[in-house]
Motif scaffolding. Structure first.
Motif, PDB file in Angstrom:
ATOM      1  N   HIS A  80      23.211 -21.622  37.669  1.00 29.44           N
ATOM      2  CA  HIS A  80      21.951 -21.284  37.014  1.00 29.44           C
ATOM      3  C   HIS A  80      21.956 -22.033  35.689  1.00 29.44           C
ATOM      4  O   HIS A  80      22.656 -21.618  34.752  1.00 29.44           O
ATOM      5  CB  HIS A  80      21.813 -19.776  36.783  1.00 29.44           C
ATOM      6  CG  HIS A  80      21.694 -18.975  38.039  1.00 29.44           C
ATOM      7  ND1 HIS A  80      21.901 -17.616  38.086  1.00 29.44           N
ATOM      8  CD2 HIS A  80      21.384 -19.352  39.309  1.00 29.44           C
ATOM      9  CE1 HIS A  80      21.722 -17.185  39.328  1.00 29.44           C
ATOM     10  NE2 HIS A  80      21.407 -18.224  40.080  1.00 29.44           N
ATOM     11  N   GLU A  81      21.220 -23.117  35.616  1.00 29.12           N
ATOM     12  CA  GLU A  81      21.302 -24.010  34.466  1.00 29.12           C
ATOM     13  C   GLU A  81      21.113 -23.273  33.151  1.00 29.12           C
ATOM     14  O   GLU A  81      20.208 -22.464  32.996  1.00 29.12           O
ATOM     15  CB  GLU A  81      20.271 -25.133  34.590  1.00 29.12           C
ATOM     16  CG  GLU A  81      20.452 -26.224  33.547  1.00 29.12           C
ATOM     17  CD  GLU A  81      19.606 -27.445  33.832  1.00 29.12           C
ATOM     18  OE1 GLU A  81      19.587 -28.336  32.972  1.00 29.12           O
ATOM     19  OE2 GLU A  81      18.981 -27.498  34.902  1.00 29.12           O
ATOM     20  N   ARG A  82      22.002 -23.566  32.219  1.00 28.74           N
ATOM     21  CA  ARG A  82      22.025 -23.003  30.869  1.00 28.74           C
ATOM     22  C   ARG A  82      22.349 -21.513  30.835  1.00 28.74           C
ATOM     23  O   ARG A  82      22.305 -20.899  29.774  1.00 28.74           O
ATOM     24  CB  ARG A  82      20.700 -23.242  30.132  1.00 28.74           C
ATOM     25  CG  ARG A  82      20.302 -24.707  30.031  1.00 28.74           C
ATOM     26  CD  ARG A  82      19.025 -24.889  29.250  1.00 28.74           C
ATOM     27  NE  ARG A  82      18.597 -26.279  29.227  1.00 28.74           N
ATOM     28  CZ  ARG A  82      17.520 -26.729  28.608  1.00 28.74           C
ATOM     29  NH1 ARG A  82      16.737 -25.871  27.945  1.00 28.74           N
ATOM     30  NH2 ARG A  82      17.206 -27.996  28.641  1.00 28.74           N
ATOM     31  N   GLU A  83      22.716 -20.940  32.000  1.00 34.21           N
ATOM     32  CA  GLU A  83      22.998 -19.507  32.033  1.00 34.21           C
ATOM     33  C   GLU A  83      24.340 -19.175  32.689  1.00 34.21           C
ATOM     34  O   GLU A  83      25.117 -18.407  32.132  1.00 34.21           O
ATOM     35  CB  GLU A  83      21.893 -18.757  32.789  1.00 34.21           C
ATOM     36  CG  GLU A  83      20.537 -18.791  32.134  1.00 34.21           C
ATOM     37  CD  GLU A  83      19.506 -18.027  32.944  1.00 34.21           C
ATOM     38  OE1 GLU A  83      19.895 -17.364  33.935  1.00 34.21           O
ATOM     39  OE2 GLU A  83      18.318 -18.091  32.595  1.00 34.21           O
ATOM     40  N   LEU A  84      24.592 -19.713  33.869  1.00 32.51           N
ATOM     41  CA  LEU A  84      25.729 -19.243  34.651  1.00 32.51           C
ATOM     42  C   LEU A  84      26.292 -20.340  35.552  1.00 32.51           C
ATOM     43  O   LEU A  84      25.552 -21.061  36.210  1.00 32.51           O
ATOM     44  CB  LEU A  84      25.289 -18.055  35.525  1.00 32.51           C
ATOM     45  CG  LEU A  84      26.303 -17.498  36.520  1.00 32.51           C
ATOM     46  CD1 LEU A  84      27.491 -16.876  35.794  1.00 32.51           C
ATOM     47  CD2 LEU A  84      25.636 -16.470  37.439  1.00 32.51           C
ATOM     48  N   LEU A  85      27.624 -20.422  35.563  1.00 34.11           N
ATOM     49  CA  LEU A  85      28.336 -21.310  36.479  1.00 34.11           C
ATOM     50  C   LEU A  85      29.521 -20.532  37.033  1.00 34.11           C
ATOM     51  O   LEU A  85      30.340 -20.000  36.278  1.00 34.11           O
ATOM     52  CB  LEU A  85      28.829 -22.562  35.739  1.00 34.11           C
ATOM     53  CG  LEU A  85      29.631 -23.582  36.544  1.00 34.11           C
ATOM     54  CD1 LEU A  85      28.797 -24.159  37.677  1.00 34.11           C
ATOM     55  CD2 LEU A  85      30.146 -24.695  35.628  1.00 34.11           C
ATOM     56  N   ARG A  86      29.603 -20.433  38.368  1.00 35.44           N
ATOM     57  CA  ARG A  86      30.709 -19.740  39.020  1.00 35.44           C
ATOM     58  C   ARG A  86      31.452 -20.716  39.926  1.00 35.44           C
ATOM     59  O   ARG A  86      30.831 -21.440  40.710  1.00 35.44           O
ATOM     60  CB  ARG A  86      30.215 -18.534  39.834  1.00 35.44           C
ATOM     61  CG  ARG A  86      29.726 -17.378  38.999  1.00 35.44           C
ATOM     62  CD  ARG A  86      29.236 -16.215  39.852  1.00 35.44           C
ATOM     63  NE  ARG A  86      30.283 -15.729  40.737  1.00 35.44           N
ATOM     64  CZ  ARG A  86      30.233 -15.764  42.068  1.00 35.44           C
ATOM     65  NH1 ARG A  86      29.182 -16.297  42.689  1.00 35.44           N
ATOM     66  NH2 ARG A  86      31.209 -15.282  42.793  1.00 35.44           N
ATOM     67  N   LEU A  87      32.771 -20.708  39.807  1.00 34.88           N
ATOM     68  CA  LEU A  87      33.624 -21.613  40.560  1.00 34.88           C
ATOM     69  C   LEU A  87      34.704 -20.822  41.279  1.00 34.88           C
ATOM     70  O   LEU A  87      35.269 -19.878  40.715  1.00 34.88           O
ATOM     71  CB  LEU A  87      34.312 -22.610  39.609  1.00 34.88           C
ATOM     72  CG  LEU A  87      33.431 -23.361  38.611  1.00 34.88           C
ATOM     73  CD1 LEU A  87      34.306 -24.078  37.589  1.00 34.88           C
ATOM     74  CD2 LEU A  87      32.522 -24.343  39.330  1.00 34.88           C
ATOM     75  N   ALA A  88      34.999 -21.204  42.516  1.00 33.27           N
ATOM     76  CA  ALA A  88      36.158 -20.642  43.213  1.00 33.27           C
ATOM     77  C   ALA A  88      37.371 -21.466  42.810  1.00 33.27           C
ATOM     78  O   ALA A  88      37.373 -22.695  42.940  1.00 33.27           O
ATOM     79  CB  ALA A  88      35.956 -20.680  44.721  1.00 33.27           C
ATOM     80  N   TRP A  89      38.415 -20.807  42.319  1.00 31.17           N
ATOM     81  CA  TRP A  89      39.596 -21.493  41.790  1.00 31.17           C
ATOM     82  C   TRP A  89      40.554 -21.794  42.937  1.00 31.17           C
ATOM     83  O   TRP A  89      41.634 -21.243  43.046  1.00 31.17           O
ATOM     84  CB  TRP A  89      40.239 -20.609  40.730  1.00 31.17           C
ATOM     85  CG  TRP A  89      40.920 -21.322  39.602  1.00 31.17           C
ATOM     86  CD1 TRP A  89      42.251 -21.264  39.299  1.00 31.17           C
ATOM     87  CD2 TRP A  89      40.321 -22.163  38.612  1.00 31.17           C
ATOM     88  NE1 TRP A  89      42.511 -22.027  38.187  1.00 31.17           N
ATOM     89  CE2 TRP A  89      41.349 -22.587  37.731  1.00 31.17           C
ATOM     90  CE3 TRP A  89      39.017 -22.604  38.380  1.00 31.17           C
ATOM     91  CZ2 TRP A  89      41.111 -23.421  36.649  1.00 31.17           C
ATOM     92  CZ3 TRP A  89      38.778 -23.433  37.300  1.00 31.17           C
ATOM     93  CH2 TRP A  89      39.809 -23.842  36.456  1.00 31.17           C
ATOM     94  N   GLY A  90      40.089 -22.668  43.862  1.00 26.02           N
ATOM     95  CA  GLY A  90      40.852 -22.992  45.052  1.00 26.02           C
ATOM     96  C   GLY A  90      40.061 -22.650  46.303  1.00 26.02           C
ATOM     97  O   GLY A  90      38.996 -22.040  46.242  1.00 26.02           O
TER      98      GLY A  90
END
Length: 215
Positions: A80-90
């Protein structure tokens, strides 16, 4: 004033929470920069290189990111630009995940940045607790804070040497104590929280994996 190890100890809020079957290690810091600027610093490879290191991949849901120096890669879960970034760590079923969230101030000129790293309740957690994850991110936030203050400056080489300097070793030890307090606030056993923080501090100081056991 340029961010220092002392200001970072004060300016970062550190929290530990039960998160499903695992735990969340959470760091929050207010920046004197609008969300668009913080987002750019977190997502543009050329800017990340100036204070953190090489990060590449595709910034889109379903894309893949890679951090070569950490040996980490995984899918991008949410953007969500300028709001949220979620990444799976693997890619493993038990992989942890990282959430980067930006909230604007009332007038939009400042930002509250929150990093939430979900980690499993496993042997590593029992041994090192939240400091193992938290202290690494403490160092990254110091680099980010300096970058936002002086975007044109390259901090990467200085930050790389920082970990092995006397100042860097002292900086690692202090957050370990703060992470121990956060661990206790989350309901951890006092002896376990102390031992885990001591092991992590010893490891980051280069004293070996068992250095904390003797402390």
């Amino acid at each position: 004033m340029l961010a220092t190890t002392d200001t970072q100890l004060r300016d970062v809020t550190r929290t530990v929470e039960q998160d499903g079957p695992g735990f969340a290690v959470i760091l929050a810091q207010a920046f004197d920069a609008p969300p668009a600027e913080v987002w750019a610093a977190l997502t543009e490879p050329a800017r990340i290189l100036r204070y953190f290191g090489e990060v590449n991949g595709e910034l889109r849901e379903g894309g893949e990111f890679r951090i070569p120096m950490m040996g980490v890669h995984g899918p991008v879960l949410t953007v969500h630009e300028r709001e949220l970034l979620r990444l799976a760590w693997g890619f493993e079923a038990h992989a942890s995940s990282v959430e980067l969230r930006i909230a604007p101030s009332a007038d939009g000129t400042e930002s509250l940045f929150t990093l939430r790293h979900h980690v499993p309740a496993d042997e590593h957690w029992d041994t090192y607790g939240p400091a193992a994850t938290g202290c690494g991110w403490d160092g990254a936030l110091l680099g980010l804070a300096r970058h936002l203050q002086q975007p044109a400056t390259s901090w990467t080489q200085e930050m790389a040497g920082f970990e092995t300097s006397s100042e860097g070793r002292e900086f690692v030890t202090a957050p370990c104590e703060l992470w121990q307090q956060a661990h206790l606030a989350a309901g951890a056993d006092p002896h376990q929280a102390h031992e885990a923080a001591a092991r992590t501090a010893a490891f980051y100081r280069g004293e070996g994996p068992n250095g904390g056991d003797a402390a």
